[in-house]
Write an enzyme that holds these catalytic residues in place. Structure first.
Site, PDB file in Angstrom:
ATOM      1  N   LYS A   1      -1.978  -7.453 -16.102  1.00  0.00           N
ATOM      2  CA  LYS A   1      -2.835  -8.053 -15.145  1.00  0.00           C
ATOM      3  C   LYS A   1      -3.744  -7.082 -14.353  1.00  0.00           C
ATOM      4  O   LYS A   1      -3.135  -5.643 -14.157  1.00  0.00           O
ATOM      5  CB  LYS A   1      -2.042  -8.611 -13.831  1.00  0.00           C
ATOM      6  CG  LYS A   1      -2.909  -9.105 -12.677  1.00  0.00           C
ATOM      7  CD  LYS A   1      -1.848  -9.406 -11.405  1.00  0.00           C
ATOM      8  CE  LYS A   1      -1.435  -8.239 -10.758  1.00  0.00           C
ATOM      9  NZ  LYS A   1      -0.912  -8.632  -9.340  1.00  0.00           N
TER      10      LYS A   1
ATOM     11  N   GLN B   1       0.839  -1.224   0.058  1.00  0.00           N
ATOM     12  CA  GLN B   1       0.056   0.034   0.091  1.00  0.00           C
ATOM     13  C   GLN B   1       0.813   1.336  -0.023  1.00  0.00           C
ATOM     14  O   GLN B   1       1.330   1.792   0.955  1.00  0.00           O
ATOM     15  CB  GLN B   1      -0.842  -0.069   1.391  1.00  0.00           C
ATOM     16  CG  GLN B   1      -1.854  -1.389   1.211  1.00  0.00           C
ATOM     17  CD  GLN B   1      -2.440  -1.536   2.605  1.00  0.00           C
ATOM     18  OE1 GLN B   1      -3.361  -0.263   3.056  1.00  0.00           O
ATOM     19  NE2 GLN B   1      -2.150  -2.410   3.239  1.00  0.00           N
TER      20      GLN B   1
END
Ligand code: R5P
Length: 323
Positions: free
Chosen positions: A199, A104
């Site tokens: 992806k 993150q």
């Protein structure tokens, strides 16, 4: 005249004792240095208590601790740093083989945390003077720290192992766009084509593969990633590569997070001829994955500790020309 001699001491938390002991063996062999002893206990409610058994006043202290889950690994590191600072250590280096919470690293949607920055703040406020880590999810996380930061690469160790396989007709595949830089280092080293899988991730831990950019037909493939967590990304990539005609697939991953048994199952059912991981995380699930080999990065960390203490160049350990 002062006869003060600089000294360093190396301690470990509980998150990855096998790696810390292996680093200790390297340091013992090179410098006759043993790991120091630090008592780590818990109150009955789970609160962590730390005490250095030896005097560390004036010493350069290195604390080895990966910050994968459980979250108390991070807390243990912070408390060890705090205890070392309060015991008047000269310099404190947090040696974090796997830097948890680094995924993150930006606000990719509204109202979310940047945990990589939060953890950087916590480590700094606790009293660390320097951080040594390996294969960050995004190398920009270095900039979240305002203290010296050494970023080590597992590729130096993996290269030696892969060379022994004598593979030819190689393609190096990144299973997502974010991993291109890492994969490019392998492509360059082995003079191989670089292939990228586009992806998309609709939500955390759910992967949907969209597209493959490049050709793997008839090739021996090195599939390279920094982390395998649920193993969705890696195994979906492996199946897609096989469908597209890859001859063999060798997986290379620095941090085996393997967060559930289903990750093991996915890996065991994927068309992987071999999977190489490092020992940055002490995870028993690695023993359940077939064709898996652990390549130790203990020597790299031991040298990084030694060179830091001796004020030598850490980049000299690597070919840092990764572009
Ligand atoms: C993501 O960007 C990373 O490089 C890894 O591909 C990812 O963290 C792996 O996660 P999982 O195994 O859960 O798909």
């Amino acid at each position: 005249m002062s006869n003060l001699v600089r000294d360093f001491k190396v301690f470990t938390g509980n998150s990855n004792k096998p790696l810390a002991e292996a680093i200790g063996r390297e340091l013992k062999q090179a410098l006759g240095k043993d790991l120091g002893h630090c008592e780590i206990k818990k109150f009955s409610d789970g609160e962590i208590w730390v005490k250095y058994a030896d005097n560390i006043r004036g010493s350069d202290v290195f604390i080895i601790q990966s910050t994968n889950t459980p979250h108390e690994n991070l807390m243990e590191l912070l408390i060890m740093i705090d205890a070392a600072r309060r015991a008047s250590a000269n310099k404190i280096t947090a040696v974090i083989p796997y830097f948890g919470y680094s995924r993150q690293d930006r606000k990719d949607q509204p109202r979310v945390s940047i945990t990589a920055k939060l953890v950087a703040n916590l480590i700094t406020v606790a009293g660390a003077d320097r951080v040594i880590t390996m294969d960050l999810h995004a190398s920009q996380v270095q900039g979240f720290f305002d203290i010296p930061f050494d970023h080590l690469y597992a590729s130096a160790t993996f290269f030696k192992r892969i060379e022994k396989l004598n593979l030819n007709n190689l393609a190096v595949v990144s299973p997502d766009v974010g991993g291109i830089k890492l994969a490019r280092a392998y492509a360059k080293r082995f003079n191989a084509d670089l292939v990228v899988i586009d992806k998309r991730r609709p939500q955390q831990n759910v992967t949907e593969i969209m597209n493959i950019i490049g050709n793997v037909e008839g090739k021996n493939v090195l599939l390279v990633d920094d982390i395998i967590d649920t193993a969705n990304t890696f195994t979906q990539a492996a199946h897609l590569l096989k469908e597209k005609g890859a001859l063999s697939i060798i997986g290379i991953c620095t941090h085996p997070v393997f967060s559930s048994d289903s990750a093991v199952e996915l890996l065991n059912n994927a068309p992987l001829d071999k999977l190489f991981v490092t020992d940055t995380i002490n995870n028993e699930r690695v023993n359940k994955v077939k064709n898996l080999e652990v390549v130790s990065v203990a020597k790299t960390f031991a040298l990084a500790i030694q060179y830091t203490f001796e004020y030598k160049s850490i980049s000299s350990l690597f070919d840092t020309d990764k572009d």
